[in-house]
Design an enzyme around this catalytic site. Structure first.
Site, PDB file in Angstrom:
ATOM      1  CG  HIS A  11      41.609 -37.084 -11.884  1.00  0.00           C
ATOM      2  ND1 HIS A  11      40.193 -36.844 -12.211  1.00  0.00           N
ATOM      3  CD2 HIS A  11      41.344 -38.221 -11.664  1.00  0.00           C
ATOM      4  CE1 HIS A  11      39.545 -37.567 -12.365  1.00  0.00           C
ATOM      5  NE2 HIS A  11      39.996 -38.665 -11.966  1.00  0.00           N
ATOM      6  CE1 TYR A  47      33.357 -38.811 -13.392  1.00  0.00           C
ATOM      7  CE2 TYR A  47      35.390 -37.695 -13.193  1.00  0.00           C
ATOM      8  CZ  TYR A  47      34.727 -38.894 -13.175  1.00  0.00           C
ATOM      9  OH  TYR A  47      35.269 -39.947 -12.863  1.00  0.00           O
TER      10      TYR A  47
END
Length: 313
Positions: free
Chosen positions: A272, A281
């Site tokens: 990312h 998350y």
């Protein structure tokens, strides 16, 4: 104005987009769909012509679309189309003001990715498939590798036979933005890939391809094929719902974060560019912790929504 005139005005505007602004057919089609949807809702609310609509009418439009379940991004796109439409009307001398100016769509809650829990991953990867046939070996290697290293579907399909270093149990993959990542590979994934490679040559045309994962025709495996095969594997192993490749990647990220709590490390493993992308998350992790808390804490018998006295606290 007659009932047909609002639609006629849309047609004139779309012709302007096509002939003067030279917008693509797809873009014009999107304008047509959004304006037709807006017109239907506005007319249900009592609007008889476009120039007569007020900011209050547009706010009611947004409210109704939101209650119908239309997402914030879709409503924002519709409002953008409406503003452009009214700016054109002002230019044509058809109305004096733009009733959509300054009105924004409601924010949509961020959709959390679906994941498998550890038991479900075990059920998927440890349950014998359809034996040791060639395609089952390939599918097992695919699933193990995606979950082991948190790979995107495009990344796992881009792998070549020499991508994995079996001695070091690592692989190199090029992700979004042409950024390269060196990733660890777990032992079950290494074993599954080795089992597949021992029989990969049985695929017709395998010797002429460098792709790690091949279709029955000897070509690099397609995304659609992987999606279908993984869904099939999940059904065979008794998992509810439809399994898709990204669910394995999301499960990898969630389980890594639950065990380590190291958001930066998970960000690097996933590739990312921004930490904010990985932070989704942490919400999944909290949901897991909340379930554990509710199940284990002796005074965690919380009522859904709490009682009336708590609502005002």
């Amino acid at each position: 104005m007659t009932a047909a005139q609002p639609t006629h005005l849309i047609d004139r505007f779309l012709a302007h987009l096509e002939r003067e602004r030279r917008l693509s057919a797809n873009t014009v089609s999107n304008y047509r769909r959004d304006l037709a949807r807006a017109l239907g809702v506005l007319q249900d609310g009592g609007m008889t012509d476009w120039p007569g609509a007020s900011a209050h009418d547009v706010r009611l439009l947004v409210s109704r679309l939101h209650r119908q379940g239309l997402g914030g991004k879709s409503i924002q796109r519709l409002l953008s189309a409406l503003r452009t439409f009214y700016n054109w009307q002002i230019r044509e001398g058809l109305c004096q003001q733009n009733p959509a100016d300054g009105i924004s769509a409601p924010r949509s809650g961020r959709r959390l990715p679906k994941t498998l829990d550890a038991d479900q991953v075990g059920q998927l990867l440890d349950t014998p498939g359809a034996g040791d046939d060639l395609l089952s070996l390939r599918d097992q290697a695919l699933m193990e590798l995606i979950y082991s290293s948190g790979l995107r579907l495009s990344e796992v399909l881009s792998l070549d036979v020499d991508t994995i270093d079996f001695a070091d149990q690592t692989l190199v993959v090029t992700g979004k933005g042409s950024k390269t990542r060196h990733l660890p590979v777990g032992t079950p994934a290494i074993q599954a890939v080795k089992a597949w490679l021992e029989r990969r040559h049985e695929i017709t045309g395998a010797s002429g391809s460098t792709a790690l994962f091949l279709s029955q025709r000897g070509t690099r495996l397609s995304p659609r094929s992987v999606q279908d095969r993984l869904a099939r594997a999940a059904r065979q192993r008794g998992l509810d719902g439809r399994l898709h490749p990204h669910m394995l990647r999301h499960s990898f990220a969630t389980h890594m974060l639950e065990s380590s709590g190291d958001l930066r490390a998970v960000q690097e493993l996933l590739g990312h560019a921004n930490l904010s992308t990985t932070q989704v998350y942490t919400h999944l992790d909290f949901q897991h912790l909340a379930k554990v808390y509710d199940a284990a804490h002796p005074r965690a018998q919380r009522q859904p929504g709490g009682d009336d006295s708590e609502k005002n606290d």
